[in-house]
Design a protein around this motif. Structure first.
Motif, PDB file in Angstrom:
ATOM      1  N   GLU A 160      -5.024 -36.806 -12.851  1.00 29.08           N
ATOM      2  CA  GLU A 160      -5.375 -35.666 -13.697  1.00 29.08           C
ATOM      3  C   GLU A 160      -4.231 -35.293 -14.633  1.00 29.08           C
ATOM      4  O   GLU A 160      -4.459 -34.924 -15.785  1.00 29.08           O
ATOM      5  CB  GLU A 160      -5.791 -34.463 -12.849  1.00 29.08           C
ATOM      6  CG  GLU A 160      -7.067 -34.670 -12.072  1.00 29.08           C
ATOM      7  CD  GLU A 160      -8.262 -35.103 -12.909  1.00 29.08           C
ATOM      8  OE1 GLU A 160      -8.405 -34.664 -14.065  1.00 29.08           O
ATOM      9  OE2 GLU A 160      -9.055 -35.901 -12.395  1.00 29.08           O
ATOM     10  N   HIS A 199      -2.439 -29.169 -12.446  1.00 27.94           N
ATOM     11  CA  HIS A 199      -2.323 -30.265 -11.476  1.00 27.94           C
ATOM     12  C   HIS A 199      -0.870 -30.578 -11.137  1.00 27.94           C
ATOM     13  O   HIS A 199      -0.595 -31.006 -10.013  1.00 27.94           O
ATOM     14  CB  HIS A 199      -3.088 -31.497 -11.953  1.00 27.94           C
ATOM     15  CG  HIS A 199      -4.563 -31.340 -11.798  1.00 27.94           C
ATOM     16  ND1 HIS A 199      -5.215 -31.530 -10.596  1.00 27.94           N
ATOM     17  CD2 HIS A 199      -5.532 -30.987 -12.683  1.00 27.94           C
ATOM     18  CE1 HIS A 199      -6.509 -31.302 -10.753  1.00 27.94           C
ATOM     19  NE2 HIS A 199      -6.730 -30.971 -12.013  1.00 27.94           N
ATOM     20  N   ASP A 232     -14.414 -37.006 -12.411  1.00 27.43           N
ATOM     21  CA  ASP A 232     -13.239 -36.877 -11.536  1.00 27.43           C
ATOM     22  C   ASP A 232     -13.236 -35.550 -10.798  1.00 27.43           C
ATOM     23  O   ASP A 232     -12.906 -35.486  -9.605  1.00 27.43           O
ATOM     24  CB  ASP A 232     -11.947 -37.022 -12.339  1.00 27.43           C
ATOM     25  CG  ASP A 232     -11.645 -38.459 -12.736  1.00 27.43           C
ATOM     26  OD1 ASP A 232     -12.394 -39.371 -12.346  1.00 27.43           O
ATOM     27  OD2 ASP A 232     -10.641 -38.661 -13.461  1.00 27.43           O
ATOM     28  N   HIS A 233     -13.584 -34.471 -11.497  1.00 29.02           N
ATOM     29  CA  HIS A 233     -13.549 -33.161 -10.845  1.00 29.02           C
ATOM     30  C   HIS A 233     -14.684 -32.990  -9.836  1.00 29.02           C
ATOM     31  O   HIS A 233     -14.506 -32.289  -8.832  1.00 29.02           O
ATOM     32  CB  HIS A 233     -13.501 -32.033 -11.883  1.00 29.02           C
ATOM     33  CG  HIS A 233     -12.122 -31.841 -12.415  1.00 29.02           C
ATOM     34  ND1 HIS A 233     -11.650 -32.507 -13.518  1.00 29.02           N
ATOM     35  CD2 HIS A 233     -11.089 -31.092 -11.958  1.00 29.02           C
ATOM     36  CE1 HIS A 233     -10.384 -32.162 -13.717  1.00 29.02           C
ATOM     37  NE2 HIS A 233     -10.020 -31.302 -12.787  1.00 29.02           N
ATOM     38  N   THR A 245      -5.287 -39.363  -0.891  1.00 34.01           N
ATOM     39  CA  THR A 245      -6.357 -39.311  -1.892  1.00 34.01           C
ATOM     40  C   THR A 245      -6.126 -38.178  -2.890  1.00 34.01           C
ATOM     41  O   THR A 245      -6.264 -38.358  -4.101  1.00 34.01           O
ATOM     42  CB  THR A 245      -7.729 -39.159  -1.206  1.00 34.01           C
ATOM     43  OG1 THR A 245      -7.879 -40.213  -0.247  1.00 34.01           O
ATOM     44  CG2 THR A 245      -8.859 -39.229  -2.214  1.00 34.01           C
ATOM     45  N   ALA A 246      -5.757 -37.006  -2.386  1.00 32.79           N
ATOM     46  CA  ALA A 246      -5.527 -35.851  -3.259  1.00 32.79           C
ATOM     47  C   ALA A 246      -4.321 -36.062  -4.162  1.00 32.79           C
ATOM     48  O   ALA A 246      -4.342 -35.692  -5.348  1.00 32.79           O
ATOM     49  CB  ALA A 246      -5.347 -34.585  -2.424  1.00 32.79           C
ATOM     50  N   VAL A 262     -13.163 -34.667  -6.767  1.00 30.93           N
ATOM     51  CA  VAL A 262     -12.052 -33.943  -6.153  1.00 30.93           C
ATOM     52  C   VAL A 262     -12.528 -32.614  -5.550  1.00 30.93           C
ATOM     53  O   VAL A 262     -12.007 -32.179  -4.518  1.00 30.93           O
ATOM     54  CB  VAL A 262     -10.868 -33.789  -7.142  1.00 30.93           C
ATOM     55  CG1 VAL A 262     -11.050 -32.647  -8.101  1.00 30.93           C
ATOM     56  CG2 VAL A 262      -9.558 -33.664  -6.415  1.00 30.93           C
ATOM     57  N   ALA A 275      -5.335 -38.502  -6.935  1.00 39.73           N
ATOM     58  CA  ALA A 275      -6.194 -37.819  -7.905  1.00 39.73           C
ATOM     59  C   ALA A 275      -5.389 -36.851  -8.761  1.00 39.73           C
ATOM     60  O   ALA A 275      -5.614 -36.751  -9.981  1.00 39.73           O
ATOM     61  CB  ALA A 275      -7.318 -37.080  -7.175  1.00 39.73           C
TER      62      ALA A 275
END
Length: 187
Positions: free
Chosen positions: A63, A90, A142-143, A55-56, A146, A59
């Protein structure tokens, strides 16, 4: 007849080359170790915190892609600068996560989430204040997601190295959220 013979010979060569490559890979120890070293979608997917890594990483890729778009198409200097910071920060975090995951044999996401890819395609057709407004909305949403993901990993992750990564990265992500909220509203 001659054309059929040529066609059969070509097919035979292709089949032989294919099997030769397979046989070589099966008997070549370095080819076997290359396959073993590269995680696949099922590689250690049951390991602690594997879902966090996938998932990270998805994401993070999103980004970077959206950051590039913001840096290139932003209508304001603030959006352009923020977009570039997304790319820089990122990319660094993605590289660190990739290194940790690789050492543990954990799979990474192959692509950003489809929703982010779709959003980028839509946003790429916009410019000026309209782009800035959509970019701000997307970056804030999004942030928020996350930050929640990294908070959970930092508090209750099972893998100590991934917990430490999440704890170290979380303040940066929280700062990104604050920055995104301060972007010009556009429209």
């Amino acid at each position: 007849m001659k054309k059929n013979l040529s066609s059969c010979l070509l097919s035979a060569v292709i089949v032989a080359a294919s099997f030769g490559g397979i046989a070589s890979a099966q008997t070549n120890p370095s080819a076997q170790s290359d396959r073993a070293a590269s995680p696949t979608a099922s590689a250690r997917s049951d390991a602690p915190d594997a879902k966090f890594v996938v998932t990270a990483s998805a994401a993070g890729m999103a980004e970077v892609a959206l950051g590039k778009l913001g840096a290139a198409q932003g209508g304001s200097s603030e959006v352009k600068a923020f977009g570039q910071q997304m790319v820089t920060d990122h990319t660094k975090a993605n590289d660190e996560l990739k290194s940790i995951a690789s050492a543990k044999g954990l799979p990474l996401a192959p692509t950003p989430p489809p929703s982010d890819t779709k959003a980028a395609a839509i946003m790429s057709k916009k410019s000026g204040a309209e782009f800035d407004a959509d970019f701000k909305t997307r970056m804030v949403a999004d942030h928020k997601k996350v930050v929640t993901l990294f908070e959970k990993e930092a508090k209750s992750g099972d893998d100590p190295e991934l917990k430490a990564f999440a704890s170290k990265t979380l303040p940066i992500l929280q700062h990104h959220l604050e920055m995104a909220q301060q972007l010009p509203a556009g429209k």
